[in-house]
Design a protein around this motif. Structure first.
Motif, PDB file in Angstrom:
ATOM      1  N   ALA A 167      35.710  27.908  25.412  1.00 59.16           N
ATOM      2  CA  ALA A 167      34.592  26.956  25.488  1.00 59.16           C
ATOM      3  C   ALA A 167      33.262  27.666  25.327  1.00 59.16           C
ATOM      4  O   ALA A 167      32.342  27.163  24.675  1.00 59.16           O
ATOM      5  N   GLU A 168      33.142  28.869  25.902  1.00 58.18           N
ATOM      6  CA  GLU A 168      31.886  29.622  25.824  1.00 58.18           C
ATOM      7  C   GLU A 168      31.581  30.047  24.390  1.00 58.18           C
ATOM      8  O   GLU A 168      30.441  29.922  23.923  1.00 58.18           O
ATOM      9  N   ARG A 169      32.599  30.540  23.682  1.00 59.00           N
ATOM     10  CA  ARG A 169      32.373  30.999  22.310  1.00 59.00           C
ATOM     11  C   ARG A 169      32.146  29.823  21.363  1.00 59.00           C
ATOM     12  O   ARG A 169      31.303  29.887  20.474  1.00 59.00           O
ATOM     13  N   LEU A 170      32.913  28.753  21.551  1.00 60.08           N
ATOM     14  CA  LEU A 170      32.797  27.620  20.638  1.00 60.08           C
ATOM     15  C   LEU A 170      31.450  26.928  20.772  1.00 60.08           C
ATOM     16  O   LEU A 170      30.904  26.407  19.792  1.00 60.08           O
TER      17      LEU A 170
ATOM     18  N   LEU B 234      32.162  13.349  24.573  1.00 57.36           N
ATOM     19  CA  LEU B 234      32.840  14.602  24.251  1.00 57.36           C
ATOM     20  C   LEU B 234      33.400  15.225  25.531  1.00 57.36           C
ATOM     21  O   LEU B 234      32.683  15.860  26.304  1.00 57.36           O
ATOM     22  N   LEU B 235      34.691  15.018  25.732  1.00 54.09           N
ATOM     23  CA  LEU B 235      35.371  15.525  26.921  1.00 54.09           C
ATOM     24  C   LEU B 235      36.138  16.791  26.547  1.00 54.09           C
ATOM     25  O   LEU B 235      37.154  16.716  25.864  1.00 54.09           O
TER      26      LEU B 235
ATOM     27  N   SER C  91      30.903  20.109  22.361  1.00 49.55           N
ATOM     28  CA  SER C  91      30.957  19.972  23.821  1.00 49.55           C
ATOM     29  C   SER C  91      30.580  21.295  24.473  1.00 49.55           C
ATOM     30  O   SER C  91      31.092  22.349  24.106  1.00 49.55           O
ATOM     31  N   PRO C  92      29.686  21.270  25.450  1.00 52.41           N
ATOM     32  CA  PRO C  92      29.326  22.503  26.161  1.00 52.41           C
ATOM     33  C   PRO C  92      30.415  22.878  27.165  1.00 52.41           C
ATOM     34  O   PRO C  92      31.375  22.118  27.386  1.00 52.41           O
ATOM     35  N   VAL C  93      30.271  24.048  27.759  1.00 48.97           N
ATOM     36  CA  VAL C  93      31.160  24.423  28.866  1.00 48.97           C
ATOM     37  C   VAL C  93      31.016  23.364  29.955  1.00 48.97           C
ATOM     38  O   VAL C  93      29.896  22.974  30.313  1.00 48.97           O
ATOM     39  N   TYR C  94      32.127  22.905  30.494  1.00 49.21           N
ATOM     40  CA  TYR C  94      32.092  21.792  31.448  1.00 49.21           C
ATOM     41  C   TYR C  94      31.270  22.150  32.682  1.00 49.21           C
ATOM     42  O   TYR C  94      31.472  23.189  33.311  1.00 49.21           O
ATOM     43  N   ASN C  95      30.325  21.276  33.026  1.00 44.79           N
ATOM     44  CA  ASN C  95      29.439  21.500  34.175  1.00 44.79           C
ATOM     45  C   ASN C  95      29.400  20.287  35.107  1.00 44.79           C
ATOM     46  O   ASN C  95      28.445  20.106  35.864  1.00 44.79           O
TER      47      ASN C  95
ATOM     48  N   GLY D 276      25.342  28.351  20.203  1.00 43.26           N
ATOM     49  CA  GLY D 276      24.426  27.762  19.227  1.00 43.26           C
ATOM     50  C   GLY D 276      24.461  26.257  19.159  1.00 43.26           C
ATOM     51  O   GLY D 276      23.946  25.662  18.205  1.00 43.26           O
ATOM     52  N   LEU D 277      25.036  25.587  20.180  1.00 43.01           N
ATOM     53  CA  LEU D 277      25.206  24.131  20.092  1.00 43.01           C
ATOM     54  C   LEU D 277      23.869  23.399  20.009  1.00 43.01           C
ATOM     55  O   LEU D 277      23.776  22.341  19.376  1.00 43.01           O
ATOM     56  N   ASN D 278      22.822  23.936  20.636  1.00 47.75           N
ATOM     57  CA  ASN D 278      21.516  23.268  20.567  1.00 47.75           C
ATOM     58  C   ASN D 278      20.935  23.320  19.158  1.00 47.75           C
ATOM     59  O   ASN D 278      20.329  22.355  18.680  1.00 47.75           O
ATOM     60  N   ILE D 279      21.135  24.442  18.483  1.00 47.90           N
ATOM     61  CA  ILE D 279      20.672  24.558  17.098  1.00 47.90           C
ATOM     62  C   ILE D 279      21.517  23.677  16.187  1.00 47.90           C
ATOM     63  O   ILE D 279      21.001  22.976  15.311  1.00 47.90           O
TER      64      ILE D 279
END
Length: 378
Positions: free
Chosen positions: A87-90, A128-129, A105-109, A93-96
């Motif tokens: 999850a961290e690698r995928l 996005l789950l 999907s970001p790391v689950y928080n 750059g998600l914001n860009i």
């Protein structure tokens, strides 16, 4: 709105030491052409983009080319991590990426990322789950009892600001109870990772990943699209496909599948060595396919797999189906001290192992060998 539902790309996959990179490039080109022909409005990838949490350089490059295609078309693409992904690698750059309509999907928080698109019928909300386990959910809901995967997913979905008057799509990568699996999935023993499909009742469409066989659970709109390629020989008889969902109103969701042609099909062949190497038996077949060969010869063929590769260059596995392999013999040593000759002992052993005794030539070879050994004894 037309939405392409994909999952389980497994970029970087190797099967029996064969790289499937060229196969994945080949099917990607079909997907790109399908998207153009069908005038797709959005794309879903429901997890397992990579085959390993630390993907190879080739796999990362392939994913980069994959994303570039959708970015050039300016299509929104929704991506979640699967159990094979980091999850961290995928999510790097998600914001860009989001500025180019690529939503990851970001790391689950404790929260679930959502994006809203609009068409002539109003809003479509995409949730996005990411792939979740109870241990990932507990830290954010310490006052809840979370023991099972169903409890974890139910709590994770409980606080969503879901507008039931709008169309809601959930993207998830889990094992839903009742799904038919193949040998290429990682499923926990005893079904501990099962999810009850009823927790998805409030969603109009559930785009599932994780199971490689295309199928629906409970209703047509809870769907595994399946993998684009066959990743085990248990999938040899499957027709792989891409799924397109066409959503107008909440009550009108049409699902269409489009067959995918592999660069190398995966199939099983069976017969004696003489039969499998007889030109008349393979001349009209695609000998470049990925092959699982079963030999029915009673005697092992020396270096059989490499000899068969002169005809079937992509043979992956070889097994025997004969009297010896069909019978699990138990060697009885209760009369080991009885007065039998060494050749008789060996012949009994050979009989138990192979369901047939030594032939005359083998008997003579073994007798000569035994005699030579006995002569060397002091």
């Amino acid at each position: 709105m037309k939405i392409l539902h994909l999952s389980d790309l497994h970029f970087g996959k190797r099967l029996n030491n064969f790289s499937l990179l060229e196969d994945q490039i080949y099917v990607n080109q079909q997907i790109f052409q399908l998207a153009k022909n069908q005038k797709i409005d959005a794309v879903i990838i429901a997890g397992d983009i990579f085959d390993k949490s630390i993907p190879s350089a080739d796999a990362v490059q392939l994913f980069d080319e994959f994303l570039n295609f959708w970015a050039e078309l300016n299509l929104p693409i929704f991506i979640i991590n699967g159990n094979h992904d980091s999850a961290e690698r995928l999510s790097f750059g998600l914001n860009i990426f989001s500025h180019n309509n690529i939503y990851i999907s970001p790391v689950y928080n404790g929260e679930i990322k959502s994006i809203t698109l609009k068409d002539n019928y109003g809003n479509i909300n995409f949730y996005l789950l990411p792939f979740l386990k109870p241990s990932m959910v507990r830290p954010f809901f310490s006052d809840e009892e979370i023991k099972s995967h169903t409890q974890a997913l139910k709590i994770a979905l409980k606080n969503l600001p879901l507008n039931k008057d709008e169309r809601n799509i959930l993207i998830a990568h889990q094992f839903v109870t009742g799904a038919v699996v193949s040998d290429s999935e990682e499923i926990n023993v005893g079904g501990l990772d099962n999810i009850d499909a009823h927790i998805f009742d409030d969603f109009d469409y559930v785009a599932l990943g994780h199971i490689h066989t295309p199928q629906t659970i409970l209703r047509d709109t809870i769907r595994y699209c399946g993998s684009l390629l066959k990743y085990s020989f248990s999938e040899a008889n499957q027709q792989k496909s891409a799924t397109i969902i066409d959503i107008t109103t909440k009550e009108q969701i049409n699902i269409t599948t489009f067959p995918i042609k592999p660069l190398h099909d995966m199939r099983k062949i069976k017969g004696s060595y003489a039969e499998l190497t007889n030109r008349q038996n393979y001349i009209n077949t695609n000998t470049d396919d990925y092959i699982f060969a079963t030999l029915t010869d009673e005697e092992d063929i020396p270096d059989a797999i490499n000899r068969l590769r002169s005809i079937y260059p992509n043979i992956m596995q070889l097994e025997y189906d004969n009297k010896r392999t069909r019978t699990n013999q138990i060697i009885d040593t209760s009369d080991i001290n009885s007065l039998k000759t060494p050749i008789e002992f060996f012949n009994e052993f050979y009989q138990l192992q192979n369901n047939q005794g030594l032939n005359d030539a083998q008997m003579q070879i073994m007798q000569d060998l035994i005699d030579s050994i006995w002569e060397e004894q002091p």
